[in-house]
Design an enzyme around this catalytic site. Structure first.
Site, PDB file in Angstrom:
ATOM      1  N   CYS A  15       2.456   0.998  13.447  1.00  0.00           N
ATOM      2  CA  CYS A  15       1.050   1.259  13.752  1.00  0.00           C
ATOM      3  C   CYS A  15       0.773   0.791  15.182  1.00  0.00           C
ATOM      4  CB  CYS A  15       0.111   0.607  12.745  1.00  0.00           C
ATOM      5  SG  CYS A  15       0.400  -1.156  12.476  1.00  0.00           S
ATOM      6  N   GLY A  69       0.808  -1.218   0.000  1.00  0.00           N
ATOM      7  CA  GLY A  69       0.000   0.000   0.000  1.00  0.00           C
ATOM      8  C   GLY A  69       0.837   1.261   0.000  1.00  0.00           C
TER       9      GLY A  69
END
Length: 420
Positions: A357, A238
């Site tokens: 994250c 991504g």
């Protein structure tokens, strides 16, 4: 379109929940496999099942406390529909037994405010303790409430194929309600969660699904035309696709990962994107020979490090029950090793971005701090200044995104520059 609530649909949710609560596999993979095996379920039915079982994973600890003890999967679902999703006994009538009405009424009457803090936040004790130490009790509660909501669906516009205004107009023409993202200049946030896999814009590569917070990592790396850039832990790509678009499809962009499967998943996305400057490569480990050949040559290196994923609990609520203090400690050793290896690629004057994250300082500030202490040839670039140049508002020397403040996943990123 709302699913028609029937005993059969409830039974599907109960079957999925039974598999999830074994915690043998990631929740999204379990749900996806179940839907592949039960193709008769329509889009609305799937949405009901997924949202309900994920709500159990998010709110299971406080639900169990309010229901005073151990629950069957059936009762977990009933309690979740009543306590979390706000269904009335009339709406539950197709499956609610007369013998369960009094039990459910008692659970509804139990005030959530009386629960202990970690239970009210629906967090395991160890994780609550760490977050409370970092953020304080009040902010941890606000953070937990945000993480216990479902994440919105964000898109990233592929600037090689379209611009944001065109994508918004075409979505509106298809009765898909969307708005520009608040942070990323390429983000589009959808009001609902429509099926997009067959949408013409998706098939043409005009957009990819990507959390708005994740998009900011590419802007922090700030790759330029013609540069050599390395996405060190590329995954399914991504961020690789974003970097390639920011480079305007010039230069060389290496996408390294240890997983063949993830790199295979990158191929169709790469084909849709129109990028030709991406060079995927599987590596055995962070000190693979392919890495050594690029030592000191890269203009920019992105390290989106393997982490606990605790910033993504809106999407992956099972992680708070699958991770523990031991697994986090093991991850921090790996993160430090990967950052060390990635740093060897950066040329003098080049930039290294370390990102996770995760919400935990042990995986974030502590890793960067230890690296800078050991490597005086690197300095911290203020993230606010880097992003301000690109019209993105951000406070602080590092990028720290939090669900309750930014309505994105939780992200940490630090931009490090190697002295020329």
């Amino acid at each position: 379109m709302k699913a028609r609530f029937t005993p059969a649909l409830f039974a599907h949710a109960e079957a999925v929940l039974g598999q999830l609560l074994r915690f043998d596999h990631p929740a999204d993979a379990v749900v996806s496999r179940y839907f592949r095996e039960h193709r008769q379920l329509g889009h609305a039915d799937r949405a009901f099942v997924a949202e309900t079982v994920f709500a159990v994973l998010r709110r299971g600890r406080s639900i169990e406390a309010r229901c005073a003890g151990q629950l069957s999967d059936r009762r977990r679902l009933l309690a979740t529909l009543a306590l979390v999703r706000g269904w009335s006994q009339r709406e539950l009538a197709p499956v609610l037994k007369a013998s369960e009405e009094e039990w459910l009424a008692a659970a509804k009457a139990m005030p959530e405010a009386e629960l202990p803090p970690a239970v009210r936040c629906d967090l395991p004790e160890w994780l609550y303790a760490r977050l409370e130490q970092q953020f304080g009790a009040d902010e941890t509660l606000a953070l937990a409430r945000a993480m216990n909501q479902s994440a919105p669906l964000d898109l990233r516009v592929n600037t090689l194929k379209a611009d944001r205004e065109t994508v918004l107009a075409k979505l509106a023409a298809d009765d898909i309600t969307a708005a520009p993202g608040a942070l990323s200049p390429l983000a589009v946030r959808l009001r609902d969660k429509p099926a997009l896999a067959k949408h013409p814009l998706f098939l043409d590569g005009a957009f990819e699904v990507q959390d708005e917070g994740s998009q900011l990592l590419g802007f922090l790396l700030e790759p330029k035309r013609g540069e050599m850039v390395v996405d060190f832990c590329a995954g399914a790509g991504g961020k690789t696709l974003l970097l390639g678009a920011l480079m305007r499809n010039t230069g060389r962009l290496y996408a390294f990962d240890v997983s063949d499967k993830r790199l295979v998943n990158l191929k169709p996305r790469l084909a849709r994107s129109g990028l030709s400057n991406v060079h995927p490569g599987r590596i055995e480990h962070e000190r693979d020979q392919k890495i050594k050949r690029l030592a000191g040559k890269a203009d920019r290196v992105l390290v989106d490090a393997p982490c606990s994923g605790l910033g993504t609990l809106r999407r992956n609520p099972d992680l708070k029950w699958r991770q523990n203090e031991t697994s986090v400690t093991e991850l921090t050793v790996k993160q430090a090793s990967i950052l060390e290896a990635a740093a060897t690629l950066v040329r003098p004057g080049g930039r290294l971005v370390y990102a996770t994250c995760s919400l935990l300082s042990a995986e974030n500030d502590a890793i960067v701090g230890a690296f800078l202490d050991k490597h005086p040839e690197f300095t911290l670039l203020p993230a606010s200044a880097v992003l301000a140049r690109q019209g993105i508002a951000c406070d602080g020397d590092v990028l720290r995104l939090l669900p309750h403040k930014h309505n994105t996943d939780g992200f940490f990123a630090a931009a490090l520059e190697r002295k020329a």
